[in-house]
Each structure stands twice: as C-alpha cells, then as structure tokens.
Write a protein that holds these residues in place. Structure first.
Motif, short mmCIF file in Angstrom:
data_model
loop_
_atom_site.label_atom_id
_atom_site.label_comp_id
_atom_site.label_asym_id
_atom_site.label_seq_id
_atom_site.Cartn_x
_atom_site.Cartn_y
_atom_site.Cartn_z
N UNK A 132 14.17 12.44 70.19
CA UNK A 132 15.07 12.28 71.34
C UNK A 132 14.74 11.03 72.15
N UNK A 133 13.49 10.72 72.31
CA UNK A 133 13.10 9.53 73.07
C UNK A 133 13.53 8.26 72.34
N UNK A 134 13.34 8.24 71.03
CA UNK A 134 13.76 7.08 70.25
C UNK A 134 15.26 6.91 70.36
N UNK A 135 16.00 8.00 70.19
CA UNK A 135 17.47 7.94 70.26
C UNK A 135 17.93 7.48 71.63
N UNK A 136 17.36 8.04 72.69
CA UNK A 136 17.79 7.67 74.05
C UNK A 136 17.48 6.21 74.36
N UNK A 137 16.30 5.75 74.00
CA UNK A 137 15.93 4.36 74.29
C UNK A 137 16.82 3.39 73.53
N UNK A 138 17.06 3.64 72.25
CA UNK A 138 17.89 2.71 71.48
C UNK A 138 19.35 2.77 71.92
N UNK A 139 19.83 3.94 72.32
CA UNK A 139 21.21 4.02 72.81
C UNK A 139 21.38 3.28 74.13
N UNK A 140 20.40 3.36 75.00
CA UNK A 140 20.48 2.63 76.27
C UNK A 140 20.50 1.13 76.03
N UNK A 141 19.63 0.65 75.15
CA UNK A 141 19.60 -0.78 74.84
C UNK A 141 20.89 -1.20 74.16
N UNK A 142 21.42 -0.36 73.27
CA UNK A 142 22.67 -0.67 72.60
C UNK A 142 23.83 -0.74 73.60
N UNK A 143 23.87 0.18 74.54
CA UNK A 143 24.93 0.15 75.56
C UNK A 143 24.83 -1.11 76.41
N UNK A 144 23.62 -1.51 76.76
CA UNK A 144 23.42 -2.73 77.55
C UNK A 144 23.91 -3.95 76.77
N UNK A 145 23.51 -4.05 75.49
CA UNK A 145 23.93 -5.20 74.67
C UNK A 145 25.43 -5.24 74.49
N UNK A 146 26.04 -4.08 74.22
CA UNK A 146 27.50 -4.05 74.03
C UNK A 146 28.24 -4.35 75.34
N UNK A 147 27.69 -3.93 76.46
CA UNK A 147 28.33 -4.23 77.75
C UNK A 147 28.28 -5.72 78.04
N UNK A 148 27.16 -6.34 77.78
CA UNK A 148 27.04 -7.78 77.99
C UNK A 148 27.97 -8.52 77.03
N UNK A 149 28.03 -8.07 75.77
CA UNK A 149 28.92 -8.71 74.79
C UNK A 149 30.38 -8.57 75.22
#
Length: 85
Positions: A10-27
């Motif tokens: 769960x920690x791995x999933x949450x951390x990578x999803x947060x980073x993915x959301x940040x990258x996609x938002x910036x993109x």
C-alpha cells in the motif's frame, strides 16, 4: 526493522500514485511532452518496485521475477521510444 514492515504494498502504491498524479498534472498544465514521458517512466518504476517487493517479501518469488523482467523491458522500450524514435 525489517524490509517487509517498512515497504508494504500500500505504501509503494500510494507513493507512486502521488508522484504520478503530480507529473501528469504538471504535464497537463504546461502541455509538455517531457513531463508526459516522465509520467510514463514513473509507471515503469512503480512496476519495478512492486516486483522487487513481491520478490523480497517472498509472497511469490516467481511473480516478482516476472514483474521485474517485464518492467525492465517496459522501461527499455520507453527509453528507446523517447530518445531514439
């Protein structure tokens, strides 16, 4: 503290999803192909971390090995697509 207690799925999933959301938002905000490529590579890193977690924790070493192999191939494909094609 053991690895299995610190890095749970769960920690791995949450951390990578947060980073993915940040990258996609910036993109999306800057309409930048560079950030979209970073987001795709984040997905590759996420797959790799899940494979390593499966392999180390020992839930399923065969599944972990296959996930690691496919994530490395996915990463190589995306790096070739970004830099060569």
């Amino acid at each position: 503290m053991k690895y299995a207690q610190i890095f749970i799925d769960n920690r791995i999933r949450n951390a990578t999803l947060i980073i993915l959301i940040i990258c996609m938002s910036i993109a999306w905000l800057f309409d930048s192909d560079y950030w979209y490529n970073i987001a795709v590579l984040m997905v590759s890193v996420s797959f790799l971390l899940h494979g390593i977690n499966d392999y180390i924790v020992g839930k399923n070493k065969a599944r972990g090995t296959v996930i690691i192999l496919w994530s490395v191939l996915f990463t190589l494909y995306n790096l070739l697509r970004i830099f060569v094609l």
